[in-house]
Design a protein around this motif. Structure first.
Motif, mmCIF file in Angstrom:
data_model
loop_
_atom_site.group_PDB
_atom_site.id
_atom_site.type_symbol
_atom_site.label_atom_id
_atom_site.label_comp_id
_atom_site.label_asym_id
_atom_site.label_seq_id
_atom_site.Cartn_x
_atom_site.Cartn_y
_atom_site.Cartn_z
ATOM 1 N N MET A 95 -41.351 12.843 5.196
ATOM 2 C CA MET A 95 -40.254 12.930 6.114
ATOM 3 C C MET A 95 -40.617 13.400 7.341
ATOM 4 O O MET A 95 -40.227 13.106 8.545
ATOM 5 C CB MET A 95 -39.204 13.958 5.629
ATOM 6 C CG MET A 95 -38.397 13.444 4.249
ATOM 7 S SD MET A 95 -37.734 11.782 4.759
ATOM 8 C CE MET A 95 -36.825 12.073 6.122
ATOM 9 N N VAL A 96 -41.824 14.284 7.503
ATOM 10 C CA VAL A 96 -42.395 14.833 8.638
ATOM 11 C C VAL A 96 -42.965 13.532 9.504
ATOM 12 O O VAL A 96 -42.774 13.363 10.669
ATOM 13 C CB VAL A 96 -43.282 16.111 8.482
ATOM 14 C CG1 VAL A 96 -44.350 16.226 9.700
ATOM 15 C CG2 VAL A 96 -42.944 17.276 8.081
ATOM 16 N N ARG A 97 -43.603 12.829 8.801
ATOM 17 C CA ARG A 97 -44.322 11.646 9.185
ATOM 18 C C ARG A 97 -43.235 10.590 9.783
ATOM 19 O O ARG A 97 -43.337 10.256 10.957
ATOM 20 C CB ARG A 97 -45.209 10.826 8.337
ATOM 21 C CG ARG A 97 -45.743 9.664 8.633
ATOM 22 C CD ARG A 97 -46.658 9.121 7.775
ATOM 23 N NE ARG A 97 -47.134 7.674 8.170
ATOM 24 C CZ ARG A 97 -46.802 6.506 7.476
ATOM 25 N NH1 ARG A 97 -45.785 6.403 6.527
ATOM 26 N NH2 ARG A 97 -47.367 5.604 8.000
ATOM 27 N N VAL A 98 -42.314 10.472 9.056
ATOM 28 C CA VAL A 98 -41.112 9.621 9.340
ATOM 29 C C VAL A 98 -40.312 9.985 10.784
ATOM 30 O O VAL A 98 -40.096 9.330 11.601
ATOM 31 C CB VAL A 98 -40.028 9.249 8.304
ATOM 32 C CG1 VAL A 98 -38.928 8.675 8.939
ATOM 33 C CG2 VAL A 98 -40.899 8.285 7.159
ATOM 34 N N LEU A 99 -39.870 11.559 10.678
ATOM 35 C CA LEU A 99 -39.124 12.058 11.813
ATOM 36 C C LEU A 99 -39.924 11.941 13.083
ATOM 37 O O LEU A 99 -39.517 11.996 14.083
ATOM 38 C CB LEU A 99 -38.634 13.572 11.229
ATOM 39 C CG LEU A 99 -37.689 13.457 10.344
ATOM 40 C CD1 LEU A 99 -37.433 14.964 9.648
ATOM 41 C CD2 LEU A 99 -36.280 12.773 10.721
ATOM 42 N N LEU A 100 -41.348 12.171 13.071
ATOM 43 C CA LEU A 100 -42.086 12.336 14.268
ATOM 44 C C LEU A 100 -42.832 10.959 14.671
ATOM 45 O O LEU A 100 -43.351 11.108 15.458
ATOM 46 C CB LEU A 100 -43.131 13.727 14.047
ATOM 47 C CG LEU A 100 -42.404 14.960 14.055
ATOM 48 C CD1 LEU A 100 -43.610 15.658 13.688
ATOM 49 C CD2 LEU A 100 -41.549 15.405 15.151
ATOM 50 N N GLY A 101 -42.667 9.883 13.796
ATOM 51 C CA GLY A 101 -43.255 8.493 13.986
ATOM 52 C C GLY A 101 -44.621 8.877 13.921
ATOM 53 O O GLY A 101 -45.200 7.965 15.003
ATOM 54 N N LEU A 102 -45.380 9.810 13.102
ATOM 55 C CA LEU A 102 -46.739 9.582 13.061
ATOM 56 C C LEU A 102 -47.387 8.385 12.213
ATOM 57 O O LEU A 102 -46.855 7.804 11.446
ATOM 58 C CB LEU A 102 -47.161 11.014 12.274
ATOM 59 C CG LEU A 102 -46.690 12.159 12.996
ATOM 60 C CD1 LEU A 102 -46.958 13.293 12.256
ATOM 61 C CD2 LEU A 102 -47.174 12.292 14.263
ATOM 62 N N PRO A 103 -48.687 8.085 12.844
ATOM 63 C CA PRO A 103 -49.046 6.744 12.234
ATOM 64 C C PRO A 103 -49.559 7.257 10.615
ATOM 65 O O PRO A 103 -49.868 6.461 9.783
ATOM 66 C CB PRO A 103 -50.279 6.654 12.963
ATOM 67 C CG PRO A 103 -50.638 7.887 13.656
ATOM 68 C CD PRO A 103 -49.295 8.433 13.925
ATOM 69 N N ALA A 104 -49.741 8.422 10.559
ATOM 70 C CA ALA A 104 -50.443 8.761 9.130
ATOM 71 C C ALA A 104 -49.977 10.224 8.712
ATOM 72 O O ALA A 104 -49.487 10.888 9.724
ATOM 73 C CB ALA A 104 -51.851 8.882 9.111
#
Length: 168
Positions: free
Chosen positions: A137-146
């Motif tokens: 969810m952190v990856r999705v919410l912040l739009g991180l590539p990984a």
């Protein structure tokens, strides 16, 4: 004793999230601007294991202090100590948390505490979410590539939880 910085325009904050640990302390910095969040930085502070415990606490203090100064942080949020089955581990965790809190306070930051359940609820929508779910969810919410490491993701989750509290 240094005073707290005056409250900034509540529109924009640079939030430091901290996931304290005596072996690994995660940190995550996000920017929150009127309900929108963005990634700034994240990582871990890993004190050298062979050092006396007091020296490891000092490394945590120095590491958090460096992050605050390099990233221009305006506020800090930290995970509360949870009840551990091992009292000795809980005491060490509390001391690591204290080193991080003092670093933030010495830089004039307000420090906010959040329970593990509130953090998981704020990021994953479920207070019992697992580490992998929080990381995703952190990856999705912040739009991180990984996905960041679990400790860094937990710290970013603390920062996101605080950002959500600003806009209730």
């Amino acid at each position: 004793m240094r005073g707290l910085r005056p409250p900034a325009d509540r529109g924009m904050e640079r939030i430091l999230g901290i996931d304290p640990g005596s072996r690994i302390t995660g940190y995550g910095v996000i920017v929150s601007d009127r309900g929108r969040i963005g990634f700034v930085a994240c990582g871990t502070i890993k004190p050298l294991p062979g050092l006396p415990f007091a020296h490891r606490l000092n490394q945590i203090f120095d590491g958090i202090n460096e992050v605050i100064q390099l990233q221009g942080v305006t506020v800090a949020a930290i995970e509360d100590v949870f009840l551990a089955s091992n009292p000795r581990s809980a005491l060490k965790l509390g001391q690591a948390r204290g080193a991080a809190v003092v670093a933030a306070m010495q830089n004039g930051l307000a420090v906010y505490d959040y329970s593990p359940k509130a953090i998981k609820q704020g990021v994953a929508g479920y207070g019992q979410a697992g580490k992998a779910q929080v990381q995703h969810m952190v990856r999705v919410l912040l739009g991180l590539p990984a996905a960041p490491s679990t400790d860094a993701a937990d710290a970013l989750a603390v920062a996101i939880c605080h950002a959500n509290q600003l806009h209730l």
